[in-house]
Scaffold this active site. Structure first.
Site, mmCIF file in Angstrom:
data_model
loop_
_atom_site.group_PDB
_atom_site.id
_atom_site.type_symbol
_atom_site.label_atom_id
_atom_site.label_comp_id
_atom_site.label_asym_id
_atom_site.label_seq_id
_atom_site.Cartn_x
_atom_site.Cartn_y
_atom_site.Cartn_z
ATOM 1 N N GLU A 75 -45.166 92.040 -84.351
ATOM 2 C CA GLU A 75 -45.594 91.468 -83.067
ATOM 3 C C GLU A 75 -44.765 92.032 -81.917
ATOM 4 O O GLU A 75 -45.273 92.276 -80.826
ATOM 5 C CB GLU A 75 -45.489 89.945 -83.117
ATOM 6 C CG GLU A 75 -46.515 89.349 -84.074
ATOM 7 C CD GLU A 75 -46.254 87.881 -84.352
ATOM 8 O OE1 GLU A 75 -47.103 87.060 -84.020
ATOM 9 O OE2 GLU A 75 -45.189 87.544 -84.899
ATOM 10 N N LYS B 289 -44.015 78.942 -93.364
ATOM 11 C CA LYS B 289 -44.394 80.107 -92.565
ATOM 12 C C LYS B 289 -43.526 81.338 -92.820
ATOM 13 O O LYS B 289 -42.321 81.240 -92.980
ATOM 14 C CB LYS B 289 -44.310 79.783 -91.068
ATOM 15 C CG LYS B 289 -45.395 78.868 -90.544
ATOM 16 C CD LYS B 289 -46.806 79.414 -90.662
ATOM 17 C CE LYS B 289 -47.090 80.567 -89.735
ATOM 18 N NZ LYS B 289 -47.128 80.167 -88.324
ATOM 19 N N HIS C 64 -65.576 97.344 -85.693
ATOM 20 C CA HIS C 64 -65.767 96.004 -85.109
ATOM 21 C C HIS C 64 -65.045 94.939 -85.936
ATOM 22 O O HIS C 64 -65.452 93.772 -85.934
ATOM 23 C CB HIS C 64 -67.259 95.644 -85.003
ATOM 24 C CG HIS C 64 -68.097 96.717 -84.390
ATOM 25 N ND1 HIS C 64 -68.343 96.799 -83.039
ATOM 26 C CD2 HIS C 64 -68.720 97.791 -84.945
ATOM 27 C CE1 HIS C 64 -69.095 97.868 -82.792
ATOM 28 N NE2 HIS C 64 -69.329 98.488 -83.924
ATOM 29 N N SER D 56 -40.593 79.730 -89.455
ATOM 30 C CA SER D 56 -40.870 78.793 -88.368
ATOM 31 C C SER D 56 -39.813 77.699 -88.405
ATOM 32 O O SER D 56 -39.379 77.286 -89.480
ATOM 33 C CB SER D 56 -42.260 78.190 -88.574
ATOM 34 O OG SER D 56 -42.351 76.946 -87.913
#
Ligand code: ARG
Length: 461
Positions: free
Chosen positions: A293, A286, A159, A280
């Site tokens: 991804e 960033k 979980h 970024s």
């Protein structure tokens, strides 16, 4: 304009509408089958000759012409200029241009229906071989990082809540196992890909005495199809392939998701290399896990191709229908997506670094040894359910005092359960927690070491 190598037209009085031609033509994508289709045609020419349908000279001329096409460096440019309907008409057209009338005999005893299924299978066989090697390479990268951080301990989760400590290598080996199953599935798929439809004709079989088994042997097929109707309409192998690839992509996606979480500032378990991250355009600080991804994102396209093939096939009457031309792009894009994903995953894994201090710290806070305490009580004769309840109360006590279980005193613990003795502190150590998981498949050090050794043997095998 007459189409290059047009394979039909005798009974037509009108030319195809240009929009229909654009809609119908598969050459813009099926030219990827060029080499595979030529291999099939070379073997077919041998079969025709042995059946006495063409002379040895004609066979030589056909085989010579086809071989020449394979090495013709001008062909690539033709690919873009040609208005051929499909790769089969392109090749036949070029062959007739090169060798004349003998080329017009090549299509004896076959149809594009058995021809395309044969070329597709030849092509896919090779690609499955390459994918297998790429999965192997990713497995090797996973085992290398497991070895490189052999002592790293991290929390295991359920979980996404801290559950029990595991060795980092144990986490790595979980993905190794998934990929092993993927390779098994592809190997099993290969058994059914490697069956030759050639010799099934358009649907009813061929009317010429071609020795299909000899042609199959020349092409490296392990069997010939048993029923001509089935052979020209069977795309199970394509569905099995995209299905096996879908599961493979599920595994890559889950690996990616784990690593995306682990490389966040909040977790800080792993650092990704700059070489697989991007920045970024707005926020200078960033560093984004784009490679991971994309692995997660690209899985969706492969599932889509699998679903597309299933829905394309489900309502088709026997035997061949043009709908089936849609099989190509689905499988081609699956192959391309899976190959680049596997290569990207291997690079991400190879260049990742584990922050062992951080993972250890996380593995020793948050009551990950609570189950261990319950097991300890079980070994003292307490029924598990009673032990579970007692430990729950001890955890609550710890939470109230802001202490881990090891931080409580013996008296405090004994106040809840007087079976607890002074040996409890050893049992609560991180090392004992890990070592106790020594049944097959558990995270005990010796198990994991054995699994790593087996993994190495498997990878070298
Ligand atoms: N381009 C076609 C395909 O990929 C080849 C088979 C065409 N056969 C036919 N009868 N029209 O399916």
């Amino acid at each position: 304009m007459t189409k290059t190598g047009q394979l039909w037209g005798g009974r037509f009085t009108e030319k195809p509408h240009e929009t229909f031609a654009e809609f119908n033509d598969s050459f813009p994508f099926d030219r990827r089958l060029f080499a595979a289709d030529i291999r099939g045609s070379i073997a077919h020419a041998g079969g025709l000759m042995r059946a006495g349908l063409i002379t040895a000279d004609e066979a030589d001329s056909i085989i010579g012409g086809l071989t020449q096409l394979l090495t013709d460096s001008a062909i690539d440019a033709d690919f873009f200029d040609s208005n051929a309907e499909d790769v089969h008409s392109f090749i036949e057209g070029r062959l007739v241009d090169a060798i004349g009338d003998a080329g017009r005999k090549l299509h004896t005893g076959r149809s594009r229906n058995d021809q395309v299924a044969t070329a597709f299978r030849i092509w896919l066989r090779d690609e499955i071989g390459e994918i297998d090697i790429l999965i192997h390479d990713l497995q090797a990268a996973i085992i290398d990082i497991a070895d490189g951080f052999r002592d790293a301990v991290m929390p295991g989760y359920t979980h996404l809540q801290r559950a029990q400590p595991v060795l980092f290598a144990h986490w790595c080996l979980a993905y190794f196992e998934m990929l092993k199953r993927d390779r098994d599935r592809l190997a099993d798929t290969m058994r059914r890909v490697n069956v030759m439809p050639l010799g099934s004709g358009a649907l009813a079989g061929t009317g010429f005495p071609i020795d299909r088994e000899a042609v199959a042997a020349e092409l490296g097929f392990t069997a010939v199809s048993a029923n001509s109707l089935d052979a020209v309409s069977d795309r199970d192998f394509a569905v099995e392939f995209t299905s096996a690839c879908s599961l493979l992509m599920v595994h890559l996606s889950r690996l990616a998701e784990d690593m995306i979480i682990y490389c966040s500032t909040e977790f800080g378990f792993i650092k990704l290399s700059d070489a697989v991250s991007s920045g970024s355009s707005l926020m200078p600080q960033k560093k984004n896990p784009d490679a991971l991804e994309l692995l997660r994102g690209k899985s969706g396209r492969v599932f889509g191709h699998n679903a597309a093939l299933l829905s394309m096939l489900k309502g088709l009457p026997l035997a061949y229908n043009k709908d089936m031309q849609e099989d190509k792009e689905a499988v081609f894009d699956t192959v391309d997506t899976v190959k680049i994903s596997l290569r990207a995953a291997a690079i991400v894994v190879e260049n990742a670094v584990v922050d062992e201090e951080r993972t250890r710290e996380a593995a020793t806070t948050g009551y990950l040894n609570a189950t261990e305490l319950a097991d300890y009580l079980v070994k003292k004769g307490v029924p598990f359910r009673t032990a579970h309840d007692a430990v729950g109360r001890i955890v609550l006590l710890g939470m109230e005092q802001g202490k881990e279980l090891n931080g409580l005193t013996l008296d405090e613990m004994r106040a809840v359960s007087n079976e607890i003795g002074s040996d409890v502190f050893d049992a609560l150590e991180l090392g004992s927690t890990l070592e106790s998981k020594s049944a097959i498949g558990g995270t005990a050090r010796s198990n994991v070491n054995d699994a790593l050794t087996h993994a190495r043997t498997y990878l070298n095998g």
